[in-house]
Write a protein that holds these residues in place. Structure first.
Motif, mmCIF file in Angstrom:
data_model
loop_
_atom_site.group_PDB
_atom_site.id
_atom_site.type_symbol
_atom_site.label_atom_id
_atom_site.label_comp_id
_atom_site.label_asym_id
_atom_site.label_seq_id
_atom_site.Cartn_x
_atom_site.Cartn_y
_atom_site.Cartn_z
ATOM 1 N N GLU A 1 -113.260 -123.617 28.016
ATOM 2 C CA GLU A 1 -112.337 -123.709 26.882
ATOM 3 C C GLU A 1 -113.114 -123.676 25.563
ATOM 4 O OE1 GLU A 1 -109.167 -123.722 26.641
ATOM 5 O OE2 GLU A 1 -108.354 -124.241 28.618
ATOM 6 N N TRP B 1 -110.301 -113.857 28.004
ATOM 7 C CA TRP B 1 -109.815 -114.003 29.385
ATOM 8 C C TRP B 1 -108.302 -114.256 29.384
ATOM 9 C CZ3 TRP B 1 -112.165 -114.599 34.423
ATOM 10 C CH2 TRP B 1 -111.336 -115.163 35.396
ATOM 11 N N ASP B 2 -107.886 -115.243 28.598
ATOM 12 C CA ASP B 2 -106.468 -115.596 28.557
ATOM 13 C C ASP B 2 -105.631 -114.457 27.986
ATOM 14 O OD1 ASP B 2 -107.009 -118.066 29.651
ATOM 15 O OD2 ASP B 2 -107.049 -119.115 27.733
ATOM 16 N N SER C 1 -115.095 -115.970 25.012
ATOM 17 C CA SER C 1 -114.823 -115.372 26.322
ATOM 18 C C SER C 1 -113.535 -115.916 26.913
ATOM 19 C CB SER C 1 -115.990 -115.637 27.272
ATOM 20 O OG SER C 1 -117.162 -115.008 26.815
ATOM 21 N N ARG C 2 -113.267 -117.201 26.712
ATOM 22 C CA ARG C 2 -112.022 -117.773 27.233
ATOM 23 C C ARG C 2 -110.819 -117.193 26.501
ATOM 24 N NH1 ARG C 2 -110.501 -122.031 30.462
ATOM 25 N NH2 ARG C 2 -108.239 -121.937 30.708
ATOM 26 N N GLN D 1 -118.172 -120.303 35.929
ATOM 27 C CA GLN D 1 -117.139 -119.391 36.394
ATOM 28 C C GLN D 1 -117.229 -119.118 37.888
ATOM 29 O OE1 GLN D 1 -117.746 -116.436 32.793
ATOM 30 N NE2 GLN D 1 -115.828 -115.970 33.814
ATOM 31 N N PRO E 1 -112.005 -119.150 35.065
ATOM 32 C CA PRO E 1 -112.004 -118.806 33.638
ATOM 33 C C PRO E 1 -113.243 -119.340 32.929
ATOM 34 C CG PRO E 1 -109.886 -119.726 34.308
ATOM 35 C CD PRO E 1 -110.838 -119.960 35.445
ATOM 36 N N PRO E 2 -113.659 -118.701 31.842
ATOM 37 C CA PRO E 2 -114.756 -119.227 31.019
ATOM 38 C C PRO E 2 -114.368 -120.583 30.431
ATOM 39 C CG PRO E 2 -114.310 -116.928 30.491
ATOM 40 C CD PRO E 2 -113.172 -117.407 31.346
#
Length: 351
Positions: free
Chosen positions: A90, A98-99, A94-95, A58, A87-88
Protein backbone atom coordinates in the motif's frame (compact mmCIF):
# COMPACT_ATOMS: atom_id res chain seq x y z
CA UNK A 1 -3.13 -18.18 6.43
CA UNK A 2 -4.84 -20.16 3.68
CA UNK A 3 -5.35 -19.23 0.04
CA UNK A 4 -7.43 -20.85 -2.74
CA UNK A 5 -5.57 -23.58 -4.58
CA UNK A 6 -5.89 -25.09 -8.04
CA UNK A 7 -8.09 -28.15 -8.24
CA UNK A 8 -5.60 -29.88 -10.52
CA UNK A 9 -1.85 -30.31 -10.71
CA UNK A 10 0.22 -28.05 -12.98
CA UNK A 11 -0.47 -28.71 -16.68
CA UNK A 12 3.16 -29.39 -17.55
CA UNK A 13 3.75 -31.72 -14.60
CA UNK A 14 0.46 -33.55 -14.23
CA UNK A 15 1.83 -36.89 -15.38
CA UNK A 16 5.41 -36.56 -14.15
CA UNK A 17 6.85 -37.96 -10.94
CA UNK A 18 8.82 -35.27 -9.21
CA UNK A 19 12.33 -35.89 -7.98
CA UNK A 20 12.78 -32.24 -7.01
CA UNK A 21 10.77 -29.27 -5.79
CA UNK A 22 8.71 -27.51 -8.47
CA UNK A 23 6.98 -24.15 -8.39
CA UNK A 24 3.87 -23.36 -10.41
CA UNK A 25 1.58 -20.38 -10.93
CA UNK A 26 -2.16 -20.14 -10.27
CA UNK A 27 -2.66 -20.82 -13.97
CA UNK A 28 -0.77 -24.10 -13.71
CA UNK A 29 2.43 -23.06 -15.50
CA UNK A 30 5.73 -24.28 -14.08
CA UNK A 31 8.14 -21.54 -12.99
CA UNK A 32 11.71 -22.53 -13.82
CA UNK A 33 14.52 -21.26 -11.61
CA UNK A 34 18.18 -21.37 -12.72
CA UNK A 35 19.33 -22.68 -9.33
CA UNK A 36 17.35 -24.73 -6.83
CA UNK A 37 16.78 -22.56 -3.75
CA UNK A 38 17.76 -23.74 -0.31
CA UNK A 39 15.28 -21.71 1.77
CA UNK A 40 11.84 -20.12 1.54
CA UNK A 41 13.36 -16.63 1.52
CA UNK A 42 15.75 -17.57 -1.29
CA UNK A 43 12.92 -19.14 -3.28
CA UNK A 44 10.75 -16.03 -2.97
CA UNK A 45 13.68 -13.85 -4.03
CA UNK A 46 14.47 -15.97 -7.09
CA UNK A 47 10.81 -16.22 -8.12
CA UNK A 48 10.30 -12.47 -7.78
CA UNK A 49 13.32 -11.93 -10.00
CA UNK A 50 12.20 -14.55 -12.55
CA UNK A 51 8.69 -13.06 -12.81
CA UNK A 52 9.87 -9.46 -12.83
CA UNK A 53 8.13 -8.57 -9.57
CA UNK A 54 9.17 -5.37 -7.86
CA UNK A 55 8.67 -6.42 -4.24
CA UNK A 56 9.46 -9.65 -2.41
CA UNK A 57 6.21 -9.23 -0.50
CA UNK A 58 4.36 -9.95 -3.76
CA UNK A 59 5.45 -13.60 -3.70
CA UNK A 60 3.50 -16.08 -1.58
CA UNK A 61 4.43 -19.79 -1.46
CA UNK A 62 1.72 -22.28 -0.57
CA UNK A 63 1.85 -25.96 0.29
CA UNK A 64 -0.59 -28.36 -1.44
CA UNK A 65 -2.78 -28.15 1.68
CA UNK A 66 -3.08 -24.40 1.22
CA UNK A 67 -0.82 -23.33 4.07
CA UNK A 68 1.26 -20.19 3.56
CA UNK A 69 5.01 -20.73 4.02
CA UNK A 70 6.79 -18.18 6.21
CA UNK A 71 10.45 -17.36 5.53
CA UNK A 72 11.38 -19.20 8.72
CA UNK A 73 9.71 -22.42 7.57
CA UNK A 74 11.64 -25.35 6.10
CA UNK A 75 11.53 -25.51 2.31
CA UNK A 76 10.38 -28.95 1.08
CA UNK A 77 12.97 -30.89 -0.91
CA UNK A 78 10.48 -32.21 -3.48
CA UNK A 79 6.88 -31.93 -4.61
CA UNK A 80 4.87 -28.91 -5.69
CA UNK A 81 4.56 -25.41 -4.29
CA UNK A 82 2.04 -22.94 -5.62
CA UNK A 83 3.20 -19.37 -6.26
CA UNK A 84 0.65 -16.66 -5.70
CA UNK A 85 1.33 -13.12 -6.88
CA UNK A 86 0.12 -10.58 -4.34
CA UNK A 87 -0.49 -6.83 -4.78
CA UNK A 88 2.42 -4.42 -4.21
CA UNK A 89 2.56 -2.69 -0.80
CA UNK A 90 0.00 0.00 0.00
CA UNK A 91 1.11 3.56 -0.68
CA UNK A 92 3.46 2.73 -3.55
CA UNK A 93 3.14 3.85 -7.15
CA UNK A 94 3.13 0.16 -8.14
CA UNK A 95 0.10 -0.48 -5.94
CA UNK A 96 -1.72 2.44 -7.52
CA UNK A 97 -1.01 0.98 -10.94
CA UNK A 98 -1.98 -2.55 -9.82
CA UNK A 99 -5.37 -1.43 -8.50
CA UNK A 100 -6.01 0.73 -11.57
CA UNK A 101 -5.32 -2.21 -13.88
CA UNK A 102 -7.87 -4.29 -11.92
CA UNK A 103 -10.58 -1.62 -12.10
CA UNK A 104 -14.09 -3.09 -11.71
CA UNK A 105 -16.51 -0.73 -13.45
CA UNK A 106 -19.60 -2.79 -12.63
CA UNK A 107 -18.78 -2.76 -8.90
CA UNK A 108 -18.22 1.01 -9.04
CA UNK A 109 -21.56 1.65 -10.71
CA UNK A 110 -23.34 -0.40 -8.05
CA UNK A 111 -21.56 1.42 -5.22
CA UNK A 112 -22.33 4.85 -6.69
CA UNK A 113 -25.99 3.95 -7.09
CA UNK A 114 -26.21 2.89 -3.45
CA UNK A 115 -24.35 5.99 -2.22
CA UNK A 116 -26.33 8.58 -4.21
CA UNK A 117 -28.06 10.79 -1.61
CA UNK A 118 -31.72 11.65 -1.18
CA UNK A 119 -32.99 15.17 -1.96
CA UNK A 120 -31.83 17.95 0.33
CA UNK A 121 -35.05 18.09 2.35
CA UNK A 122 -34.73 14.39 3.26
CA UNK A 123 -31.08 14.40 4.41
CA UNK A 124 -29.95 14.59 8.01
CA UNK A 125 -26.48 16.07 7.46
CA UNK A 126 -25.43 15.18 10.99
CA UNK A 127 -25.63 11.46 10.22
CA UNK A 128 -22.54 9.83 8.70
CA UNK A 129 -20.94 13.06 7.43
CA UNK A 130 -17.82 12.86 5.20
CA UNK A 131 -14.49 13.61 6.91
CA UNK A 132 -13.96 17.30 7.68
CA UNK A 133 -17.54 18.12 6.74
CA UNK A 134 -17.99 21.76 7.78
CA UNK A 135 -20.49 23.46 5.46
CA UNK A 136 -20.28 27.28 5.64
CA UNK A 137 -23.48 29.10 6.52
CA UNK A 138 -23.48 31.00 3.24
CA UNK A 139 -23.95 27.80 1.21
CA UNK A 140 -27.37 27.54 -0.36
CA UNK A 141 -29.41 24.36 -0.04
CA UNK A 142 -28.41 23.39 -3.57
CA UNK A 143 -24.72 23.98 -2.84
CA UNK A 144 -24.87 21.99 0.39
CA UNK A 145 -26.55 19.05 -1.33
CA UNK A 146 -24.11 19.13 -4.26
CA UNK A 147 -21.06 19.18 -1.97
CA UNK A 148 -22.51 16.33 0.11
CA UNK A 149 -23.30 14.28 -3.00
CA UNK A 150 -19.83 14.86 -4.43
CA UNK A 151 -18.20 13.69 -1.20
CA UNK A 152 -20.42 10.62 -1.08
CA UNK A 153 -19.46 9.74 -4.68
CA UNK A 154 -15.81 10.20 -3.76
CA UNK A 155 -16.09 7.97 -0.69
CA UNK A 156 -17.94 5.25 -2.58
CA UNK A 157 -15.37 5.30 -5.38
CA UNK A 158 -12.31 5.04 -3.13
CA UNK A 159 -13.93 2.40 -0.95
CA UNK A 160 -14.90 0.26 -3.95
CA UNK A 161 -12.02 0.48 -6.43
CA UNK A 162 -9.15 1.89 -4.38
CA UNK A 163 -7.32 5.11 -3.56
CA UNK A 164 -5.86 5.31 -7.08
CA UNK A 165 -9.26 6.57 -8.31
CA UNK A 166 -9.39 9.60 -5.99
CA UNK A 167 -9.07 12.30 -8.63
CA UNK A 168 -11.06 14.56 -6.29
CA UNK A 169 -8.16 14.75 -3.85
CA UNK A 170 -5.61 15.35 -6.61
CA UNK A 171 -7.68 18.14 -8.15
CA UNK A 172 -8.32 19.84 -4.82
CA UNK A 173 -4.59 20.04 -4.11
CA UNK A 174 -4.47 23.00 -6.48
CA UNK A 175 -6.85 25.15 -4.43
CA UNK A 176 -7.09 26.45 -0.87
CA UNK A 177 -10.16 28.69 -1.20
CA UNK A 178 -12.75 25.92 -1.34
CA UNK A 179 -13.70 26.36 -4.99
CA UNK A 180 -15.30 23.59 -7.04
CA UNK A 181 -12.30 21.73 -8.45
CA UNK A 182 -14.26 18.75 -9.80
CA UNK A 183 -17.39 18.41 -11.88
CA UNK A 184 -20.43 18.95 -9.66
CA UNK A 185 -22.94 16.08 -9.41
CA UNK A 186 -26.30 16.19 -11.17
CA UNK A 187 -29.74 15.98 -9.62
CA UNK A 188 -30.21 12.88 -11.73
CA UNK A 189 -28.72 9.75 -10.16
CA UNK A 190 -27.98 8.16 -13.52
CA UNK A 191 -26.34 11.29 -14.92
CA UNK A 192 -24.13 11.54 -11.82
CA UNK A 193 -23.13 7.88 -12.06
CA UNK A 194 -22.26 8.20 -15.74
CA UNK A 195 -20.27 11.36 -15.12
CA UNK A 196 -18.35 9.90 -12.18
CA UNK A 197 -17.52 6.66 -13.98
CA UNK A 198 -16.33 8.59 -17.04
CA UNK A 199 -14.14 10.81 -14.86
CA UNK A 200 -12.63 7.83 -13.04
CA UNK A 201 -11.86 6.12 -16.36
CA UNK A 202 -10.29 9.31 -17.70
CA UNK A 203 -8.15 9.63 -14.57
CA UNK A 204 -7.14 5.98 -15.02
CA UNK A 205 -5.95 6.76 -18.56
CA UNK A 206 -3.94 9.72 -17.22
CA UNK A 207 -2.22 7.45 -14.69
CA UNK A 208 -1.41 5.06 -17.52
CA UNK A 209 0.13 7.87 -19.58
CA UNK A 210 2.00 9.11 -16.52
CA UNK A 211 3.45 5.65 -15.99
CA UNK A 212 4.73 5.66 -19.58
CA UNK A 213 6.28 9.08 -18.95
CA UNK A 214 7.93 7.74 -15.79
CA UNK A 215 9.39 4.80 -17.70
CA UNK A 216 10.75 7.10 -20.40
CA UNK A 217 12.28 9.44 -17.82
CA UNK A 218 13.94 6.58 -15.99
CA UNK A 219 15.38 5.25 -19.23
CA UNK A 220 16.79 8.70 -20.13
CA UNK A 221 18.40 9.14 -16.73
CA UNK A 222 20.02 5.72 -16.48
CA UNK A 223 23.23 7.12 -17.97
CA UNK A 224 25.94 8.48 -15.68
CA UNK A 225 24.05 11.35 -14.07
CA UNK A 226 24.13 12.80 -10.61
CA UNK A 227 20.97 12.87 -8.49
CA UNK A 228 20.59 16.59 -9.19
CA UNK A 229 20.88 16.14 -12.96
CA UNK A 230 18.23 13.43 -12.86
CA UNK A 231 15.92 15.67 -10.86
CA UNK A 232 16.32 18.50 -13.36
CA UNK A 233 15.19 16.28 -16.22
CA UNK A 234 12.31 14.95 -14.14
CA UNK A 235 11.16 18.39 -13.01
CA UNK A 236 11.36 19.83 -16.53
CA UNK A 237 9.30 16.97 -17.96
CA UNK A 238 6.69 16.86 -15.20
CA UNK A 239 6.21 20.63 -15.26
CA UNK A 240 3.95 20.02 -18.24
CA UNK A 241 1.33 19.24 -15.62
CA UNK A 242 1.39 22.94 -14.81
CA UNK A 243 -1.46 24.92 -16.39
CA UNK A 244 0.98 27.68 -17.38
CA UNK A 245 2.99 25.29 -19.53
CA UNK A 246 0.14 23.71 -21.46
CA UNK A 247 -1.03 21.31 -18.79
CA UNK A 248 -2.91 18.13 -19.51
CA UNK A 249 -6.58 17.57 -20.16
CA UNK A 250 -8.31 16.51 -16.97
CA UNK A 251 -11.87 16.00 -15.81
CA UNK A 252 -11.16 18.40 -12.96
CA UNK A 253 -9.82 21.93 -12.74
CA UNK A 254 -6.07 22.25 -12.43
CA UNK A 255 -5.88 25.05 -9.89
CA UNK A 256 -3.34 27.76 -10.57
CA UNK A 257 -3.26 29.05 -7.01
CA UNK A 258 -1.36 26.14 -5.44
CA UNK A 259 -0.59 24.38 -8.72
CA UNK A 260 2.75 23.20 -7.33
CA UNK A 261 1.00 20.84 -4.89
CA UNK A 262 -0.24 18.42 -7.61
CA UNK A 263 3.16 18.86 -9.30
CA UNK A 264 4.86 17.88 -6.04
CA UNK A 265 2.63 14.80 -5.76
CA UNK A 266 3.62 13.68 -9.25
CA UNK A 267 7.29 14.20 -8.36
CA UNK A 268 6.86 12.01 -5.28
CA UNK A 269 5.18 9.32 -7.36
CA UNK A 270 8.12 9.35 -9.73
CA UNK A 271 10.61 9.14 -6.87
CA UNK A 272 8.82 6.01 -5.67
CA UNK A 273 8.74 4.57 -9.20
CA UNK A 274 12.42 5.24 -9.92
CA UNK A 275 13.69 4.63 -6.36
CA UNK A 276 15.11 8.15 -6.11
CA UNK A 277 15.92 9.89 -2.85
CA UNK A 278 12.96 12.22 -2.31
CA UNK A 279 14.46 13.90 0.76
CA UNK A 280 13.88 17.66 0.60
CA UNK A 281 11.89 17.45 -2.65
CA UNK A 282 8.90 19.07 -0.98
CA UNK A 283 11.09 21.73 0.68
CA UNK A 284 12.79 22.70 -2.58
CA UNK A 285 9.60 22.67 -4.68
CA UNK A 286 8.12 25.14 -2.21
CA UNK A 287 11.39 27.09 -2.26
CA UNK A 288 11.44 27.51 -6.05
CA UNK A 289 7.81 27.64 -7.14
CA UNK A 290 4.98 29.83 -5.89
CA UNK A 291 1.30 30.51 -6.49
CA UNK A 292 0.06 31.84 -9.84
CA UNK A 293 3.45 31.63 -11.56
CA UNK A 294 5.76 29.08 -13.13
CA UNK A 295 9.42 30.03 -13.49
CA UNK A 296 10.97 29.29 -16.87
CA UNK A 297 14.17 28.25 -15.11
CA UNK A 298 12.32 26.44 -12.32
CA UNK A 299 13.65 22.96 -13.14
CA UNK A 300 17.24 24.24 -13.14
CA UNK A 301 16.81 26.13 -9.86
CA UNK A 302 15.24 23.08 -8.28
CA UNK A 303 18.14 20.91 -9.46
CA UNK A 304 20.67 23.42 -8.09
CA UNK A 305 19.09 23.07 -4.65
CA UNK A 306 19.19 19.28 -4.92
CA UNK A 307 22.86 19.46 -5.93
CA UNK A 308 23.61 21.59 -2.88
CA UNK A 309 21.84 19.05 -0.68
CA UNK A 310 23.83 16.15 -2.16
CA UNK A 311 27.08 18.12 -2.07
CA UNK A 312 27.82 17.72 -5.78
CA UNK A 313 28.77 20.04 -8.63
CA UNK A 314 25.83 20.74 -10.89
CA UNK A 315 25.77 21.34 -14.64
CA UNK A 316 22.38 22.10 -16.12
CA UNK A 317 20.76 19.82 -18.67
CA UNK A 318 18.16 22.48 -19.50
CA UNK A 319 18.79 22.86 -23.22
CA UNK A 320 16.01 25.44 -23.59
CA UNK A 321 17.55 27.73 -20.98
CA UNK A 322 20.96 27.34 -22.59
CA UNK A 323 19.51 28.17 -26.02
CA UNK A 324 17.88 31.35 -24.67
CA UNK A 325 21.28 32.44 -23.41
CA UNK A 326 22.99 31.77 -26.75
CA UNK A 327 20.29 33.14 -29.07
CA UNK A 328 21.20 36.88 -28.71
CA UNK A 329 24.69 36.12 -29.99
CA UNK A 330 23.43 34.81 -33.34
CA UNK A 331 23.43 38.33 -34.84
CA UNK A 332 27.17 38.60 -34.16
CA UNK A 333 28.09 35.25 -35.72
CA UNK A 334 30.15 35.29 -38.94
CA UNK A 335 29.13 32.79 -41.58
CA UNK A 336 31.62 31.33 -44.06
CA UNK A 337 31.26 32.51 -47.66
CA UNK A 338 30.27 29.46 -49.71
CA UNK A 339 29.77 31.10 -53.11
CA UNK A 340 32.92 29.49 -54.53
CA UNK A 341 31.97 25.99 -53.38
CA UNK A 342 30.95 23.65 -56.19
CA UNK A 343 27.28 22.75 -56.24
CA UNK A 344 26.52 19.03 -55.99
CA UNK A 345 23.74 18.09 -58.37
CA UNK A 346 23.61 14.40 -57.53
CA UNK A 347 22.65 12.69 -54.31
CA UNK A 348 25.07 9.85 -53.52
CA UNK A 349 22.31 8.15 -51.49
CA UNK A 350 20.50 7.39 -54.75
CA UNK A 351 23.43 5.66 -56.48
Amino acid sequence: AHFPLLSTQPREMASAKQAKLCFYSLGGDVIDLPVEPSSVAEARHDIAEALGMEFLSQVALLLPEGEYLEDSATLPSEGFLQVQKLPPPEGTWSRKRWDAENFDEEALRKALSEAFPSPHSEIDYSLDPPPDWRPPRYWSDDETWARWASKKMQQATVRTVGEWADYWEFGEMGDSYGYWMVEAPYRSKQATIESTVANVKHWRSLLHDLHSTFASLKNRSEVMMSEAEKWEIVAAELLKYSPSLGGCRTSFKYGFETWYQPFLQVMKWYADFADLDATNVEKYVHGVFSSYSVRADGAMKFAEMMASYHGIEFQSFDATAQWLQIRPSLARMKAKNIRKVAVIDRDAHLH
